[in-house]
Structure formats: structure tokens, C-alpha cells
Design a protein around this motif. Structure first.
Motif, PDB file in Angstrom:
ATOM      1  N   LEU A 119      -9.643 -30.659  -9.661  1.00  0.00           N
ATOM      2  CA  LEU A 119     -11.319 -30.561  -9.528  1.00  0.00           C
ATOM      3  C   LEU A 119     -12.081 -30.790 -11.052  1.00  0.00           C
ATOM      4  N   GLY A 120     -11.270 -30.513 -11.940  1.00  0.00           N
ATOM      5  CA  GLY A 120     -11.998 -30.709 -13.344  1.00  0.00           C
ATOM      6  C   GLY A 120     -12.693 -32.126 -13.462  1.00  0.00           C
ATOM      7  N   GLY A 121     -13.765 -32.315 -13.855  1.00  0.00           N
ATOM      8  CA  GLY A 121     -14.426 -33.571 -14.063  1.00  0.00           C
ATOM      9  C   GLY A 121     -15.179 -33.983 -12.815  1.00  0.00           C
ATOM     10  N   LYS A 122     -14.824 -33.477 -11.660  1.00  0.00           N
ATOM     11  CA  LYS A 122     -15.126 -33.868 -10.362  1.00  0.00           C
ATOM     12  C   LYS A 122     -16.947 -33.251 -10.412  1.00  0.00           C
ATOM     13  N   THR A 123     -17.395 -33.544  -9.261  1.00  0.00           N
ATOM     14  CA  THR A 123     -19.088 -33.227  -9.268  1.00  0.00           C
ATOM     15  C   THR A 123     -18.885 -32.313  -7.916  1.00  0.00           C
ATOM     16  N   LEU A 124     -19.470 -30.947  -8.148  1.00  0.00           N
ATOM     17  CA  LEU A 124     -19.636 -30.004  -7.006  1.00  0.00           C
ATOM     18  C   LEU A 124     -21.013 -30.079  -6.546  1.00  0.00           C
ATOM     19  N   GLY A 125     -21.425 -30.329  -5.342  1.00  0.00           N
ATOM     20  CA  GLY A 125     -22.779 -30.192  -4.729  1.00  0.00           C
ATOM     21  C   GLY A 125     -22.953 -28.917  -4.237  1.00  0.00           C
ATOM     22  N   ILE A 126     -24.045 -28.092  -4.357  1.00  0.00           N
ATOM     23  CA  ILE A 126     -24.074 -26.799  -3.771  1.00  0.00           C
ATOM     24  C   ILE A 126     -25.430 -26.834  -3.094  1.00  0.00           C
ATOM     25  N   MET A 127     -25.547 -26.865  -1.818  1.00  0.00           N
ATOM     26  CA  MET A 127     -26.690 -26.642  -1.202  1.00  0.00           C
ATOM     27  C   MET A 127     -27.074 -25.176  -0.907  1.00  0.00           C
ATOM     28  N   GLU A 144     -14.427 -26.606 -14.879  1.00  0.00           N
ATOM     29  CA  GLU A 144     -14.840 -27.655 -15.752  1.00  0.00           C
ATOM     30  C   GLU A 144     -15.666 -28.869 -14.832  1.00  0.00           C
ATOM     31  N   MET A 145     -16.159 -28.575 -13.706  1.00  0.00           N
ATOM     32  CA  MET A 145     -16.700 -29.392 -12.972  1.00  0.00           C
ATOM     33  C   MET A 145     -18.351 -29.666 -13.342  1.00  0.00           C
ATOM     34  N   ASP A 146     -18.727 -30.701 -13.042  1.00  0.00           N
ATOM     35  CA  ASP A 146     -20.147 -31.111 -12.818  1.00  0.00           C
ATOM     36  C   ASP A 146     -20.797 -30.545 -11.965  1.00  0.00           C
ATOM     37  N   ILE A 147     -21.927 -29.858 -11.852  1.00  0.00           N
ATOM     38  CA  ILE A 147     -22.631 -29.181 -10.872  1.00  0.00           C
ATOM     39  C   ILE A 147     -23.890 -29.696 -10.592  1.00  0.00           C
ATOM     40  N   ILE A 148     -24.309 -30.184  -9.306  1.00  0.00           N
ATOM     41  CA  ILE A 148     -25.460 -30.613  -8.895  1.00  0.00           C
ATOM     42  C   ILE A 148     -25.966 -29.462  -7.718  1.00  0.00           C
ATOM     43  N   ALA A 149     -27.260 -29.394  -7.463  1.00  0.00           N
ATOM     44  CA  ALA A 149     -27.509 -28.291  -6.417  1.00  0.00           C
ATOM     45  C   ALA A 149     -29.020 -29.024  -6.009  1.00  0.00           C
ATOM     46  N   TRP A 150     -29.112 -28.570  -4.613  1.00  0.00           N
ATOM     47  CA  TRP A 150     -30.381 -28.728  -4.097  1.00  0.00           C
ATOM     48  C   TRP A 150     -30.693 -27.522  -3.093  1.00  0.00           C
ATOM     49  N   GLY A 151     -32.116 -27.128  -2.964  1.00  0.00           N
ATOM     50  CA  GLY A 151     -32.333 -26.147  -1.966  1.00  0.00           C
ATOM     51  C   GLY A 151     -33.836 -26.326  -2.067  1.00  0.00           C
ATOM     52  N   PRO A 152     -34.380 -25.715  -0.984  1.00  0.00           N
ATOM     53  CA  PRO A 152     -35.676 -26.194  -0.606  1.00  0.00           C
ATOM     54  C   PRO A 152     -36.670 -25.578  -1.486  1.00  0.00           C
ATOM     55  N   THR A 153     -36.349 -24.465  -1.993  1.00  0.00           N
ATOM     56  CA  THR A 153     -37.174 -23.804  -3.178  1.00  0.00           C
ATOM     57  C   THR A 153     -36.740 -23.760  -4.574  1.00  0.00           C
ATOM     58  N   LEU A 154     -35.599 -24.441  -4.876  1.00  0.00           N
ATOM     59  CA  LEU A 154     -35.084 -24.477  -5.898  1.00  0.00           C
ATOM     60  C   LEU A 154     -35.715 -25.492  -7.012  1.00  0.00           C
ATOM     61  N   SER A 174     -25.020 -38.003  -1.882  1.00  0.00           N
ATOM     62  CA  SER A 174     -24.092 -39.373  -2.613  1.00  0.00           C
ATOM     63  C   SER A 174     -23.295 -39.083  -3.658  1.00  0.00           C
ATOM     64  N   ARG A 175     -23.665 -37.962  -4.553  1.00  0.00           N
ATOM     65  CA  ARG A 175     -23.051 -37.740  -5.886  1.00  0.00           C
ATOM     66  C   ARG A 175     -21.805 -36.870  -5.701  1.00  0.00           C
ATOM     67  N   SER A 176     -21.860 -35.964  -4.748  1.00  0.00           N
ATOM     68  CA  SER A 176     -20.720 -34.904  -4.727  1.00  0.00           C
ATOM     69  C   SER A 176     -19.524 -35.489  -4.243  1.00  0.00           C
ATOM     70  N   ASP A 177     -18.404 -35.002  -4.886  1.00  0.00           N
ATOM     71  CA  ASP A 177     -17.073 -35.260  -4.615  1.00  0.00           C
ATOM     72  C   ASP A 177     -16.835 -34.030  -3.509  1.00  0.00           C
ATOM     73  N   ALA A 178     -17.250 -32.872  -3.785  1.00  0.00           N
ATOM     74  CA  ALA A 178     -17.202 -31.678  -2.727  1.00  0.00           C
ATOM     75  C   ALA A 178     -18.520 -31.288  -2.646  1.00  0.00           C
ATOM     76  N   LEU A 179     -18.723 -30.683  -1.309  1.00  0.00           N
ATOM     77  CA  LEU A 179     -20.268 -30.091  -1.183  1.00  0.00           C
ATOM     78  C   LEU A 179     -20.065 -28.871  -0.430  1.00  0.00           C
TER      79      LEU A 179
END
Length: 202
Positions: A119-127, A144-154, A174-179
Motif C-alpha cells: 500500500l505504501g506509495g499508493k493513493t487512497l481516496g476517501i469519500m 505512507e499512502m498519498d491521501i485524497i478526499a472528497w465530501g459535499p462539505t469538505l 480517477s486518481r485512487s488506487d483504493a477508494l
């Protein structure tokens, strides 16, 4: 007391009322069974509804209150309330390390039949970077994952406090390796993820 367990979910209101009419107390497992006014009014013996989790979106709370039926939540045995985040992490590790598959292979006498992925170096998407999403982000930082996130009020500032970068909705897919998804299912969120969104993923 007499306790009866049901391991199926009834969606037909008539069947649901017929099943539950004799009971004084009902313990619900999350949002699997819905209790609208039309059901609650037809359960004259009901004195208590208790459900797992922190919210009971499947219950018409106003109707229950008017009918004098308390609605309670349960909490997990003195724990920290991180069971969902922990399960999320267990599932990601199980998938990337092929744990269930390799367990089955080993029981048939085969050893290490697939290459595992880290998982290290992969991108985790959090909705949904709320209470649960923040804990998942903490785990991701340890791995050591890269973290991206989205939420309606985030917003970007709240995302940054959890070590995440706020991205737009489509970019989350499109960017997440795991969501991982941590938003309650509601009239607002229903239908957010369709074949279109899955098609954006790697």
C-alpha cells in the motif's frame, strides 16, 4: 425473556408487521430494516427500538416519539468506536495481499501463488472525511499512502488537517488506487456511485 433471531431482511411491509407484531423490543442491525410510521403504528406491543451504530436513519423518529417508543443506539463494549475504520483497513490489506485466496491455496497444499502488492506509495481516496474517514486517513499515513478526499462539505483546510488533499468528485475516482466510502446512505447520497464513476477508476 424470549429472544428470537432473524437472519433475513423483509422489505414487504405486511410481512414485516406480521413478523414483528408480537415483540416488545426490537434490536436492529444498522439500516437493513426500515421502520416508517406505517409499520410503527401497527406494532402495538413495541416498547423499545434499539439499533447498532450512532444513527438510526431507517426509523421515522418523529413517529416513534409520538407513539411513545424510545429509539436507542448501541455502542461497542467500551471500545474506541473505530471498528469500521479497522475493518476498512483489514479489507484493503486482505485484497492487496490476497489473504483469503492464499489461505485457500495453502489449505490445498500450494504456497504463494500470487504476488502481493503493498500500500505504501499508493493513493487512497476517501469519500467522506468525517469521524470514520479521519481515522482511516490516520492509518493511511502510517502506511505512507498519498491521501485524497472528497465530501459535499469538505474544504481544503479540513482535508489538510487529516493529511489529505481535497480533490473534485471525478478526480477522487480517477486518481485512487483504493477508494473507501464513509458517507451515510441517504436521499442525497443515493446514486452517487454508478457504472460511470467505477469506469473512471484505474
Amino acid at each position: 425473556a424470549v429472544v428470537e433471531f432473524f437472519d433475513d431482511t423483509l422489505h414487504d411491509l405486511e410481512q414485516l408487521v406480521a413478523r414483528l407484531e408480537p415483540f416488545d423490543a426490537i434490536v436492529m442491525m444498522r439500516e437493513r430494516t426500515f421502520f416508517p410510521r406505517a409499520v410503527l403504528e401497527r406494532l402495538p406491543n413495541l416498547k423499545l427500538l434499539a439499533g447498532t451504530g450512532r444513527r438510526q436513519n431507517n426509523v421515522d423518529i418523529d413517529a416513534a416519539t409520538q407513539l411513545g417508543i424510545p429509539v436507542c443506539i448501541t455502542t461497542g463494549g467500551g471500545g474506541h468506536g473505530n471498528s469500521t475504520a479497522e475493518l476498512t483497513w483489514a479489507l484493503m490489506l486482505a485484497l492487496t495481499r490476497h489473504i483469503a485466496w492464499e489461505d485457500g491455496q495453502m489449505r490445498q497444499g500450494r504456497w504463494q501463488t500470487r504476488l502481493a502488492d503493498g500500500l505504501g506509495g499508493k493513493t487512497l481516496g476517501i469519500m467522506g472525511l468525517g469521524r470514520i474517514g479521519k481515522v482511516v486517513a490516520e492509518y493511511a499515513r502510517v502506511f505512507e499512502m498519498d491521501i485524497i478526499a472528497w465530501g459535499p462539505t469538505l474544504d481544503a483546510q479540513r482535508a489538510a488537517r487529516s493529511g489529505a488533499v481535497r480533490v473534485e468528485f471525478d478526480e477522487l475516482f480517477s486518481r485512487s488506487d483504493a477508494l473507501t466510502i464513509h458517507v451515510p446512505l441517504s436521499d442525497t447520497s443515493r446514486g452517487w456511485i454508478t457504472a460511470r464513476e467505477l469506469g473512471l477508476m484505474k
